[in-house]
Design a protein around this motif. Structure first.
Motif, short mmCIF file in Angstrom:
data_model
loop_
_atom_site.label_atom_id
_atom_site.label_comp_id
_atom_site.label_asym_id
_atom_site.label_seq_id
_atom_site.Cartn_x
_atom_site.Cartn_y
_atom_site.Cartn_z
N SER A 175 67.56 48.36 -41.14
CA SER A 175 67.05 47.15 -40.48
C SER A 175 66.33 47.41 -39.17
CB SER A 175 68.15 46.11 -40.21
OG SER A 175 69.03 46.03 -41.26
N GLN A 176 65.84 48.64 -38.98
CA GLN A 176 65.07 48.92 -37.77
C GLN A 176 63.67 49.40 -38.18
OE1 GLN A 176 65.88 48.92 -34.31
NE2 GLN A 176 67.61 47.66 -34.95
N LEU A 177 62.66 48.97 -37.42
CA LEU A 177 61.31 49.45 -37.69
C LEU A 177 61.18 50.86 -37.13
CD1 LEU A 177 59.33 46.28 -36.63
CD2 LEU A 177 59.60 47.13 -38.95
N VAL A 178 60.69 51.78 -37.96
CA VAL A 178 60.51 53.15 -37.50
C VAL A 178 59.02 53.50 -37.55
CG1 VAL A 178 61.13 55.56 -37.86
CG2 VAL A 178 62.75 53.73 -38.46
N PRO A 179 58.42 53.82 -36.40
CA PRO A 179 57.01 54.24 -36.40
C PRO A 179 56.87 55.53 -37.19
CG PRO A 179 57.77 53.74 -34.17
CD PRO A 179 58.99 53.78 -35.03
N ASP A 180 55.87 55.57 -38.04
CA ASP A 180 55.70 56.73 -38.91
C ASP A 180 54.27 56.73 -39.39
OD1 ASP A 180 56.20 58.90 -40.46
OD2 ASP A 180 57.89 58.04 -41.55
N MET A 181 53.87 57.73 -40.14
CA MET A 181 52.56 57.73 -40.78
C MET A 181 52.75 58.02 -42.25
SD MET A 181 49.99 56.71 -39.28
CE MET A 181 48.53 57.33 -40.09
N THR A 182 53.39 57.09 -42.96
CA THR A 182 53.67 57.33 -44.36
C THR A 182 52.91 56.34 -45.25
OG1 THR A 182 55.38 57.21 -46.05
CG2 THR A 182 55.75 55.92 -44.07
N VAL A 183 52.48 56.83 -46.42
CA VAL A 183 51.82 55.93 -47.35
C VAL A 183 52.84 55.39 -48.37
CG1 VAL A 183 49.51 56.91 -47.15
CG2 VAL A 183 51.13 57.87 -48.80
N ALA A 184 54.11 55.56 -48.04
CA ALA A 184 55.17 55.19 -48.98
C ALA A 184 55.09 53.72 -49.38
CB ALA A 184 56.53 55.49 -48.36
N ASN A 185 54.71 52.85 -48.43
CA ASN A 185 54.64 51.41 -48.75
C ASN A 185 53.59 51.14 -49.82
OD1 ASN A 185 56.60 50.63 -46.77
ND2 ASN A 185 55.03 51.03 -45.22
#
Lengths: 264, 280
Positions: free
Chosen positions: B40-50
């Motif tokens: 339940s926390q937003l994590v800054p990242d650079m993923t195309v997983a979404n």
């Protein structure tokens, strides 16, 4: 002379328009009906007819709060937007303006994009910079949304003015401010007013962007949406009837002003 | 200060508000579509997983395509009904023309929520449509045919967005010089021929713009599907909205909204291109 075929075609067009008219105005008719009589299983119980709900309307605290917030949001966002719109319009109509198209793109985007995108973008931005959901967020959202309308009307008006107007004013020794105050402002004021009324009407009904930004502070459309899940009471129908009549009156005012402006 | 610097300074001042309140939020939301959620926390990242999750899913791409179809049908209905009405208004003169135009513009400003509520009380099980059909003997008993399904979303959106189609079509008709229409008639063109060879081609661009406009409006609507769509009537807007409530997956919602933004952007650019061509 119209042939027989044309006459039949004309009748068909009028019938179609009449039918669409009935469907488009059904919200007013149905709200007004439900606010006066009880409707059970699609049967209208005429013996229950009363205007009592209109009198009781003013006692519903949550509704009155929602109306107050809607008006505050509308007035604030429209005034801020109008000032920004005038400043931007004055800037882009300058001969030495840079990045005209860039600014116009940013102004028009919130109006053109699906509101779900605008609402989401602002929500995420606000969550990162620490603006919580509520009145302030909604005011900024509405301001961004209605800016395009006021800007468009003011720019169109400014572009229609002869350049000699400003030149004459400065030749006569007027400062920039004096030129704006006494030469330009009287010319663009009607456009600012029309744009602001239009913007107010848009803000009053804005639902989709607001739904992302409102949080617990509900404007009228958001409050009505919440109430819709349980069904409207006759009291709410009375309110809706009043609101619809006000918005119809407002639209007629806008229409008359736009028509008068177009004639000049 | 040099004039050049002054010019740049003025631009920065003028552009600051639109940049901060419009472009930065849009950028922020595009960036967030590459983030992720952890406990339940937003994590800054650079993923195309979404995006990968979206395209790998069985349901979401289908819902997306179905939403595009739905919006296209709403746009077609808007033009099919809007064109004849705009044409009728355009054919009138003086005050009558203006009054008709106003009558069909007023619904633009009627409460959106109230329109949905009204459509629900028309289409519902106990609604006026069912009552009417039963009274006429067309139906034996009230049916759920018109509510809580895709048809209900389609009908409701068609009614809500129709006025948005009428106006641009009318404006494109109004731009046709009357002299052209008269010339066509004087040259012996039958009314139908004038319509086919003069009016229709000249009003086509405005009509397409109207249709695209309705398409984008329908695309972003998530309250109509929620209120009349029932459990089966899912649209991409409704799925996105749900990511901000119970599901609480903002980055995934942002990724889906980015795809929606992409479609909207293409459609709007197309409309702008057509609109600009028409003016030349």
């Amino acid at each position: 002379m119209a042939t027989r075929g044309e006459r039949i075609f004309d009748i068909f067009l009028w019938l179609l328009a009449g039918l669409v008219f009935v469907v488009l105005y059904a919200p007013v008719a149905i709200s007004a009906l439900f606010s006066i009589v009880e409707v059970r299983r699609g049967d209208i119980l005429w013996e229950t007819a009363t205007l009592e709900w209109y009198a009781r309307l003013w006692q519903n605290q949550s509704i009155m709060d929602a109306i107050r917030l809607t008006l505050v949001v509308g007035a604030t966002s429209v005034v801020l937007s109008a000032m920004l719109a005038v400043a931007l319009a004055l800037y882009v109509t300058r001969e030495d303006a840079l990045g005209r198209r860039f600014i116009e793109l940013a102004v028009y985007l919130p109006f053109l994009l699906p509101p779900i995108v605008t609402g989401l973008a602002l929500l995420m931005f606000f969550s990162q910079v620490g603006v919580s959901r509520g009145a302030v967020a909604v005011i900024i959202g509405h301001g961004a949304f209605v800016l395009a309308v006021i800007y468009r009307l003011v720019v169109t008006r400014l572009q229609s003015l002869p350049a000699s107007l400003v030149e004459a004013s400065s030749d006569l020794g007027a400062t920039r401010w004096q030129t704006f105050r006494h030469v330009l402002w009287p010319q663009i004021a009607p456009a600012v007013v029309t744009g602001s009324i239009l913007a107010l009407a848009l803000s009053f009904d804005e639902t989709l962007i607001t739904s992302f930004l409102a949080g617990n502070e509900m404007t009228l459309p958001i409050r009505l949406w919440a109430m819709m899940r349980v069904g409207f009471t006759p009291e709410i129908n009375a309110l809706v009837t009043v609101v619809l009549l006000v918005s119809i009156a407002l639209t007629i005012v806008i229409g008359l002003r736009l028509r008068a402006g177009g004639r000049e | 200060m040099s004039p050049r610097l002054a010019r740049i300074g003025l631009f920065v001042a003028a552009a600051s508000a639109p940049v901060v309140f419009v472009l930065v939020p849009i950028a922020a939301f595009l960036i967030m579509s590459f983030w992720r959620v952890e406990t339940s926390q937003l994590v800054p990242d650079m993923t195309v997983a979404n995006y990968a999750a979206f395209f790998a899913s069985d349901t979401y791409p289908r819902v997306f395509i179905e939403t595009l179809q739905l919006c296209a049908i709403v746009a077609v209905i808007g033009v099919a009904l809007g064109y004849p009405i705009a044409y009728l208004i355009w054919r009138q003169h003086g005050r009558l023309r203006y009054v008709l135009l106003l009558l069909f513009a007023i619904p633009l400003f009627m409460s959106y929520i109230v329109k949905i509520y009204t459509m629900r009380s028309i289409l519902g099980l106990q609604g006026f449509l069912n009552q009417g059909l039963v009274t006429l003997g067309i139906l034996d008993q009230p049916s759920l045919l018109f509510i809580y399904n895709r048809l209900a979303i389609l009908l409701t959106m068609a009614v809500i967005f129709l006025p948005f189609a009428i106006l641009p079509i009318y404006l494109s008709l109004e731009r046709i010089p009357r002299s052209l229409v008269h010339a066509s008639a004087d040259l012996g063109g039958a009314p139908l021929a004038s319509f086919r060879y003069v009016i229709l081609p000249l009003s086509a661009p405005g009509t397409i713009v109207g249709a695209l406009f309705v398409f984008v409006l329908a695309l972003g609507d998530f309250i109509t599907p929620q209120m009349v769509g029932g459990p089966s009537g899912f649209t991409i807007g409704r799925v996105i909205w749900s990511q901000f409530g119970l599901a609480f997956n903002w980055p995934f919602g942002a990724a889906m909204a980015s795809l929606l933004l992409l479609v909207a952007f293409v459609v709007i650019s197309l409309a702008a291109l057509i609109a600009r061509r028409q003016r030349v």
